[in-house]
Scaffold this motif. Structure first.
Motif, mmCIF file in Angstrom:
data_model
loop_
_atom_site.group_PDB
_atom_site.id
_atom_site.type_symbol
_atom_site.label_atom_id
_atom_site.label_comp_id
_atom_site.label_asym_id
_atom_site.label_seq_id
_atom_site.Cartn_x
_atom_site.Cartn_y
_atom_site.Cartn_z
ATOM 1 N N ARG A 122 32.484 53.856 66.528
ATOM 2 C CA ARG A 122 31.859 54.089 65.230
ATOM 3 C C ARG A 122 32.821 53.703 64.127
ATOM 4 O O ARG A 122 33.980 54.111 64.123
ATOM 5 C CB ARG A 122 31.474 55.569 65.103
ATOM 6 C CG ARG A 122 30.671 55.894 63.848
ATOM 7 C CD ARG A 122 30.315 57.368 63.805
ATOM 8 N NE ARG A 122 31.507 58.198 63.774
ATOM 9 C CZ ARG A 122 31.463 59.516 63.713
ATOM 10 N NH1 ARG A 122 30.293 60.154 63.706
ATOM 11 N NH2 ARG A 122 32.584 60.224 63.681
ATOM 12 N N ARG A 123 32.342 52.907 63.212
ATOM 13 C CA ARG A 123 33.154 52.347 62.125
ATOM 14 C C ARG A 123 34.376 51.610 62.683
ATOM 15 O O ARG A 123 35.429 51.558 62.043
ATOM 16 C CB ARG A 123 33.584 53.435 61.139
ATOM 17 C CG ARG A 123 32.426 54.104 60.405
ATOM 18 C CD ARG A 123 32.930 54.957 59.257
ATOM 19 N NE ARG A 123 33.812 56.019 59.733
ATOM 20 C CZ ARG A 123 33.382 57.209 60.145
ATOM 21 N NH1 ARG A 123 32.083 57.489 60.141
ATOM 22 N NH2 ARG A 123 34.249 58.129 60.548
ATOM 23 N N ASP A 124 34.236 51.063 63.901
ATOM 24 C CA ASP A 124 35.294 50.275 64.538
ATOM 25 C C ASP A 124 36.591 51.060 64.703
ATOM 26 O O ASP A 124 37.694 50.493 64.689
ATOM 27 C CB ASP A 124 35.579 48.995 63.731
ATOM 28 C CG ASP A 124 34.354 48.136 63.565
ATOM 29 O OD1 ASP A 124 33.445 48.234 64.403
ATOM 30 O OD2 ASP A 124 34.307 47.363 62.584
ATOM 31 N N GLU A 125 36.465 52.373 64.910
ATOM 32 C CA GLU A 125 37.669 53.194 65.016
ATOM 33 C C GLU A 125 38.393 52.984 66.345
ATOM 34 O O GLU A 125 39.620 53.002 66.396
ATOM 35 C CB GLU A 125 37.298 54.674 64.857
ATOM 36 C CG GLU A 125 36.852 55.043 63.442
ATOM 37 C CD GLU A 125 36.406 56.483 63.353
ATOM 38 O OE1 GLU A 125 36.211 57.108 64.428
ATOM 39 O OE2 GLU A 125 36.265 56.995 62.236
ATOM 40 N N ALA A 126 37.652 52.790 67.426
ATOM 41 C CA ALA A 126 38.307 52.600 68.721
ATOM 42 C C ALA A 126 39.038 51.270 68.784
ATOM 43 O O ALA A 126 40.107 51.162 69.403
ATOM 44 C CB ALA A 126 37.288 52.700 69.850
ATOM 45 N N LEU A 127 38.465 50.241 68.141
ATOM 46 C CA LEU A 127 39.116 48.935 68.077
ATOM 47 C C LEU A 127 38.566 48.180 66.885
ATOM 48 O O LEU A 127 37.363 47.906 66.820
ATOM 49 C CB LEU A 127 38.876 48.129 69.363
ATOM 50 C CG LEU A 127 39.573 46.768 69.419
ATOM 51 C CD1 LEU A 127 41.084 46.947 69.564
ATOM 52 C CD2 LEU A 127 39.040 45.932 70.574
ATOM 53 N N PRO A 128 39.404 47.855 65.913
ATOM 54 C CA PRO A 128 38.925 47.061 64.771
ATOM 55 C C PRO A 128 38.643 45.630 65.203
ATOM 56 O O PRO A 128 39.041 45.204 66.292
ATOM 57 C CB PRO A 128 40.104 47.126 63.787
ATOM 58 C CG PRO A 128 41.299 47.360 64.648
ATOM 59 C CD PRO A 128 40.831 48.192 65.807
#
Length: 311
Positions: free
Chosen positions: A12-18
């Protein structure tokens, strides 16, 4: 084999991997950067085909084929995914890896393998107490035994300590054996290896047209797509022809370093004739008409006249 990640992201919102783009290929070692506790593992899972990104694409030789990618690329030492238990002995870890490689995995076979590789002295040592270099060397060497493995993604070797040059040398040695090597590490390790470890994200942005064509041809079963054929024809007409190796070998001037005259260049125009003091008439040409004479505006044709182009 070439693996390419294009704008992949996770969470979510690229938190795990931008959003991340990178590439690595057979016979080379590349370094990918990922910070925080979770992102190196997420990037390793995606780069080895074991996790689908929420956005972006992952291709192997130009095709989005996660199953083929999983078979060809092994994930090595990823925290909480495939890292060995810290309290298991080195011999126990080797026996398990030999089983994955389809080899005899009894204690005797494990000890023989360790002795052959120069690690017999640490057979009874817990994995948690093994030096960083020995740990990486053991895991890469055992993974390379698995049938069908053509590449490896080593995750966070810097978390074990030691000098980054030690595990980078190991990655380079397996790349020299033809494996595609991707190492995921942090910014501190990248600073230490600056100028020595090529970045995987830089490789993703420098693919040549020939590499892109290789990807497309590989993805189409070895045949160039028809639509691409027409594009290549148009491009060849728009670009000037270049000399081939055969042309250079056949042309002594080209071998000496002088450029041969191009057939496409127009011939130089002749210099204009002088207007002040004309040269005397050559044999067979008419004498000049005196200024006082009144020439006939329509002289009779003379068969002796030279063709107009020779004047």
């Amino acid at each position: 084999m070439r693996i390419r990640l294009t704008d992949v992201a996770k969470g979510r919102r690229d938190e795990a991997l931008p959003p991340t783009s990178l590439a690595y290929a057979s016979g080379e070692a590349r370094l990918a950067l990922a910070e925080t506790e979770q992102r190196p593992t997420v990037l390793g899972l995606i780069a080895s085909g074991r996790m689908a990104p929420d956005v972006g694409t992952v291709t192997i030789d130009g095709r989005a084929d996660a199953a083929t990618l999983r078979r060809a690329v092994a994930l090595v030492d990823a925290p909480d995914v495939c890292d060995p238990a810290p309290n298991v002995t080195v011999a126990g870890m080797v026996a398990e890896e030999l089983m994955f490689a389809g080899r005899p995995s009894n204690p005797v076979s494990a000890r023989r393998w360790l002795e052959a590789e120069g690690f017999g002295a640490i057979a009874r040592t817990p994995v948690a107490d093994v030096s960083p270099r020995e740990r990486v060397a053991l895991l890469l060497g055992l993974t390379a035994l698995r049938p069908g493995v053509e590449g490896m993604v080593l995750v966070s070797p810097d978390r074990h300590g030691g000098h980054p040059a030690e595990w980078w040398e190991l990655a380079e040695s397996f790349a020299d054996r033809g494996f595609a090597m991707l190492v995921v590490a942090g910014e501190a390790a990248a600073i230490v290896l600056e100028g020595r470890a090529p970045r995987a994200d830089a490789a993703a942005g420098t693919g040549t047209a020939a590499e892109e064509l290789d990807d497309l041809v590989a993805g189409s079963g070895g045949e160039t797509p028809a639509a691409l054929d027409s594009d290549l024809v148009d491009d060849s007409e728009a670009e000037p022809a270049t000399a081939t190796a055969g042309d250079v070998a056949a042309d002594p001037a080209a071998r000496d370093g002088s450029a041969p005259a191009s057939a496409a260049e127009p011939a130089p125009e002749p210099a204009p004739a002088p207007t002040t003091d004309p040269a005397p008439a050559r044999s067979g040409e008419h004498d000049p008409i005196p200024e006082s004479a009144d020439p006939d505006p329509t002289p009779e044709p003379d068969d002796r006249d030279e063709p107009e182009g020779d004047r």
